[in-house]
Write an enzyme that holds these catalytic residues in place. Structure first.
Site, PDB file in Angstrom:
ATOM      1  CG  ASN A   9     -49.978 -15.308  31.645  1.00  0.00           C
ATOM      2  OD1 ASN A   9     -48.926 -14.731  31.933  1.00  0.00           O
ATOM      3  ND2 ASN A   9     -50.389 -15.474  30.398  1.00  0.00           N
ATOM      4  CE  LYS A  11     -52.412 -12.496  29.719  1.00  0.00           C
ATOM      5  NZ  LYS A  11     -53.508 -12.201  28.798  1.00  0.00           N
ATOM      6  CG  HIS A  95     -50.468 -16.669  26.213  1.00  0.00           C
ATOM      7  ND1 HIS A  95     -50.920 -15.526  25.584  1.00  0.00           N
ATOM      8  CD2 HIS A  95     -51.256 -16.855  27.287  1.00  0.00           C
ATOM      9  CE1 HIS A  95     -51.945 -15.048  26.274  1.00  0.00           C
ATOM     10  NE2 HIS A  95     -52.175 -15.833  27.304  1.00  0.00           N
ATOM     11  CD  GLU A  97     -51.542 -11.927  25.853  1.00  0.00           C
ATOM     12  OE1 GLU A  97     -50.629 -12.036  26.688  1.00  0.00           O
ATOM     13  OE2 GLU A  97     -52.743 -11.797  26.172  1.00  0.00           O
ATOM     14  CD  GLU A 167     -55.137 -18.450  27.841  1.00  0.00           C
ATOM     15  OE1 GLU A 167     -55.352 -18.186  29.026  1.00  0.00           O
ATOM     16  OE2 GLU A 167     -54.256 -17.883  27.176  1.00  0.00           O
ATOM     17  N   GLY A 173     -58.633 -10.760  27.821  1.00  0.00           N
ATOM     18  CA  GLY A 173     -58.483  -9.357  28.180  1.00  0.00           C
ATOM     19  C   GLY A 173     -59.590  -8.469  27.636  1.00  0.00           C
ATOM     20  CB  SER A 213     -62.777 -12.440  30.260  1.00  0.00           C
ATOM     21  OG  SER A 213     -62.169 -11.574  29.310  1.00  0.00           O
TER      22      SER A 213
HETATM   23  P1  13P Z   1     -57.462 -12.500  30.857  1.00  0.00           P
HETATM   24  O1  13P Z   1     -57.851 -13.338  32.063  1.00  0.00           O
HETATM   25  O2  13P Z   1     -56.901 -11.170  31.222  1.00  0.00           O
HETATM   26  O3  13P Z   1     -58.528 -12.465  29.835  1.00  0.00           O
HETATM   27  O4  13P Z   1     -56.208 -13.274  30.181  1.00  0.00           O
HETATM   28  C1  13P Z   1     -56.312 -14.633  29.913  1.00  0.00           C
HETATM   29  C2  13P Z   1     -54.981 -15.135  29.528  1.00  0.00           C
HETATM   30  O5  13P Z   1     -54.470 -14.812  28.464  1.00  0.00           O
HETATM   31  C3  13P Z   1     -54.268 -15.991  30.478  1.00  0.00           C
HETATM   32  O6  13P Z   1     -53.150 -16.579  29.896  1.00  0.00           O
END
Ligand code: 13P
Length: 252
Positions: A9, A11, A95, A97, A167, A173, A213
């Site tokens: 992803n 983003k 997601h 976010e 997640e 992140g 992560s």
């Molecule tokens: P990270 O791997 O940067 O922690 O992000 C995970 C994520 O949100 C994947 O959709």
């Protein structure tokens, strides 16, 4: 046996040239790696370019979001049909976010899931608890509510088109990965939920990715858990030399 599934992803990162370069590298470096599904989910404006870059490889493409309406006066939105048209196989929905930054509700996610399925786009449906929810001991309840709310009206047959992604928001992140045991516990709960809401065939078939992560140094021990079937990767998917080793670990 569920086939491992690794998705990147991206983003809201990269520019057009680096998106093409990264997709090209991932496509070439995964040539010959068998027994694993790989998807890249670039920003929507780069879907077309990334689609060309991975053409002919085993890598498929997904979007990071979509709108539930098929067409019309919805400024700034994209339909499932548009994503399919530009070469997407899958779409990330719900997601954290989007749930927490943009304010998407379970109902919003549910409409999108149903629209994606109706159009033939495979949803990757994300669930995950906040740190405060984990500390309050409500992780199970949060996951259950997100599962039931996001998947309302999804039939057993449709469920087989879906991938779930656990997640934990506190691990995204942050560099703070859930321990393989913490992740496995929630994955097992999700599997039991599918058994209860659908049947054992669905529960055994649907893949559940872990996200938060993930990197080459922790992927193998996560993937070794019986109910962790793949990873949804943010930061480490932006560099081929971090992303491809995770794909290799999943294939082993
Ligand atoms: P990270 O791997 O940067 O922690 O992000 C995970 C994520 O949100 C994947 O959709």
């Amino acid at each position: 046996m569920r086939r491992p599934y690794i998705a990147g992803n991206w983003k809201m990162n990269l520019d057009r040239a680096s998106a093409i370069a990264l997709a090209t590298e991932v496509a070439s470096q995964t040539t010959g790696i068998e027994g694993v599904d790989v998807a890249l989910c670039p920003p929507s404006v780069y879907l077309d370019a990334v689609g060309s870059a991975i053409s002919g490889s085993q890598v498929v493409m997904g979007a990071q979001n979509m709108y539930h309406q098929p067409e019309g006066a919805f400024t700034g939105e994209l339909s499932a049909a548009m994503l399919l048209d530009v070469g997407c196989r899958c779409v990330i929905l719900g997601h954290s976010e989007r749930r927490h930054e943009i304010g998407e509700s379970n109902e919003d996610v549910n409409k999108k899931v149903l629209a994606a399925l109706a159009a033939g786009l495979e949803p990757i449906v994300c669930v995950g608890e906040l740190l405060a929810e984990r500390e309050a001991g409500t992780t199970g309840e949060v996951i259950r509510n997100q599962f039931d709310g996001s998947l309302a009206g999804v039939t057993a047959e449709q469920m087989s088109q879906i991938t779930l992604a656990y997640e934990p928001v506190w691990a995204i992140g942050t560099g703070k990965v859930a321990s393989p045991e913490q992740a496995e516990e929630v994955h097992l709960d999700l599997r039991k939920l599918m058994e209860d809401r659908y049947n054992s065939e669905v529960a055994q078939a649907v893949r559940i990715q872990y996200g938060g992560s993930v990197k080459p140094s922790n992927a193998a021990e996560l993937l070794a858990k019986p109910n962790i079937d793949g990873c949804l990767i943010g930061g480490a998917s932006l560099k081929a030399d971090l992303f491809v080793p995770v794909i290799r670990a999943a294939a082993e």
